[in-house]
Scaffold this motif. Structure first.
Motif, PDB file in Angstrom:
ATOM      1  N   SER A   1       0.770  -1.246   0.000  1.00 10.53           N
ATOM      2  CA  SER A   1       0.000   0.000   0.000  1.00 10.53           C
ATOM      3  C   SER A   1       0.802   1.299   0.000  1.00 10.53           C
TER       4      SER A   1
ATOM      5  N   ILE B   1      -0.242   3.585  -2.727  1.00 14.35           N
ATOM      6  CA  ILE B   1      -1.528   4.241  -2.501  1.00 14.35           C
ATOM      7  C   ILE B   1      -1.341   5.457  -1.607  1.00 14.35           C
TER       8      ILE B   1
ATOM      9  N   THR C   1      -4.925   3.056   4.881  1.00 17.02           N
ATOM     10  CA  THR C   1      -4.982   2.835   3.435  1.00 17.02           C
ATOM     11  C   THR C   1      -6.316   3.304   2.853  1.00 17.02           C
TER      12      THR C   1
ATOM     13  N   GLU D   1      -1.400   3.245 -10.472  1.00 20.74           N
ATOM     14  CA  GLU D   1      -2.816   3.116 -10.161  1.00 20.74           C
ATOM     15  C   GLU D   1      -3.276   1.671 -10.277  1.00 20.74           C
TER      16      GLU D   1
ATOM     17  N   ALA E   1      -2.199  -0.153  -7.199  1.00 25.62           N
ATOM     18  CA  ALA E   1      -3.064   0.291  -6.100  1.00 25.62           C
ATOM     19  C   ALA E   1      -4.440  -0.363  -6.202  1.00 25.62           C
TER      20      ALA E   1
END
Length: 399
Positions: A34, A37, A84, A331, A334
């Motif tokens: 993560s 992100i 997250t 992306e 993520a």
């Protein structure tokens, strides 16, 4: 919310290296799954690369400080993580008036609300009383567009994105816990062979904390702070407590909320957002895999904290690498990391028939990207879903 320390206690023999290994594993999985992100979230609300690296640095140090300290004092495996879902919220919210300082001000307000939830139990109970289907639906709406990214990436850059998705899917079949970290490794390889990385990427690997002076902006407080607080409590702290209780631990939540809230507030001065109880990786430290003796598992959570100190030192390199990479690939990774959370949120949102329609309305609104009066869709999703539930409940009572 008046629980005491671990119960029942199970004392068995075991290898002292077992909790250390579990703690290292939890840190590796938590970070690799993560961190992209987190950096995307900072970037979305206006942080520079240096500010994003500083925010990541602050989060890692905060998680280490609280995780090691609280686990040692309570002898309970209190794994601490960053929010997250909160970072996913920042990505969908985007830039706010006042830029990153206003976002940092919203982070500080959210941290203050966590502290209040610890000190003032009626407030904590009120937050816990938010219907879980609506909170789950709001989270699902936040995550939905992010989880479309792998599909978009395959359409735009099939040669680079397909290996990432395939690696994730295959690993999901044989070693689920490593699926996202392996996808991160494959994406790093794809980025390295297809992107001209900065020549000085490793020239100065040490972090450079950047002071951020938070500013208060009403739109940011309503659009970021309140939804950030709700999703963090609903999708991190409450599930984290559930994991601990499932494994026989019943910690007092007051010092947990106060310590994570205070350290989060301090971290906002370096650009950090919220830290909280770990939900996904918590089981690695609190479960029997960490140690057969429940009184030894706190070592795993302490180890996780110490490893996060090492990750803090590499925050600058991580931010520089993510900044140089094609955004669609970051992306995509993520999105893969959040698919499990999206699935759980969707199931939780429609499980209760009484809340099904309000939850669907909450989900649609939160996923729509709607912005009214400068306030983002996540907040409005919770409002309209709650309003519809109140209307339906009133109608049912009248009948």
């Amino acid at each position: 919310m008046t629980d005491s320390n671990p119960s029942p206690v199970t004392k068995q023999s075991g290898n002292l290296f077992q909790p250390i290994f579990s703690g290292v594993l939890a840190a590796l999985v938590g970070f690799a799954s993560s961190f992209a992100i987190i950096l995307q979230g900072f970037d979305a609300v206006g942080a520079t690369q240096a500010q994003a690296a500083s925010g990541l640095f602050a989060l890692c140090l905060g998680m280490a400080f609280v995780g090691v300290g609280m686990s040692y004092v309570t002898k309970t495996p209190l794994s601490i993580a960053w929010s997250t879902p909160g970072a996913a919220l920042l990505i969908t919210t985007g830039a706010v008036q006042g830029g990153f300082p206003a976002a940092a001000g919203a982070f500080m307000v959210a941290a203050a609300l966590v502290v209040v939830a610890g000190f003032w139990r009626p407030f904590g109970r009120a937050v816990a009383a938010i219907p879980m289907p609506l909170a789950s639906a709001m989270l699902a709406g936040i995550l939905f567009n992010l989880c479309l990214a792998p599909v978009r990436a395959v359409a735009e850059l099939p040669a680079l994105a397909l290996p990432i998705v395939l690696a994730w899917a295959i690993c999901l079949r044989f070693a689920r816990i490593w699926a996202v970290p392996i996808a991160v490794v494959v994406s790093a390889i794809m980025i390295a062979i297809s992107t001209e990385l900065p020549a000085n990427l490793l020239a100065n690997p040490w972090p450079a904390p950047v002071l951020v002076m938070p500013s208060l902006n009403l739109d940011a407080v309503i659009g970021i702070a309140l939804p950030l607080f709700v999703v963090t409590m609903a999708s991190q702290n409450i599930p984290g407590l559930a994991v601990l209780r499932t494994n026989g631990y019943r910690p007092d939540v007051k010092p947990i909320f106060i310590s994570t809230g205070l350290v989060s507030a301090i971290g906002t001065l370096l650009g950090g957002q919220l830290i909280n109880l770990a939900a996904i990786t918590a089981a690695l430290c609190a479960g029997p895999e960490a140690h057969p003796d429940t009184t030894k598992r706190y070592i795993a959570a302490m180890t996780t904290g110490f490893v996060y100190i090492l990750f803090a030192l590499g925050a600058g390199v991580a931010a520089a690498f993510i900044s140089a990479a094609p955004p669609i690939l970051i992306e995509a990774v993520a999105g893969l990391a959040l698919i499990g959370a999206l699935a759980n949120a969707l199931v939780g949102s429609v499980a209760d028939e009484e809340f099904r329609l309000p939850a669907i309305l909450t989900f649609i609104t939160a996923a729509s990207g709607l912005t009214l009066f400068g306030i983002g869709a996540a907040f409005w999703g919770l409002i309209v879903g709650g309003a519809l539930h109140a209307i339906l409940k009133t109608k049912k009572a009248a009948i």
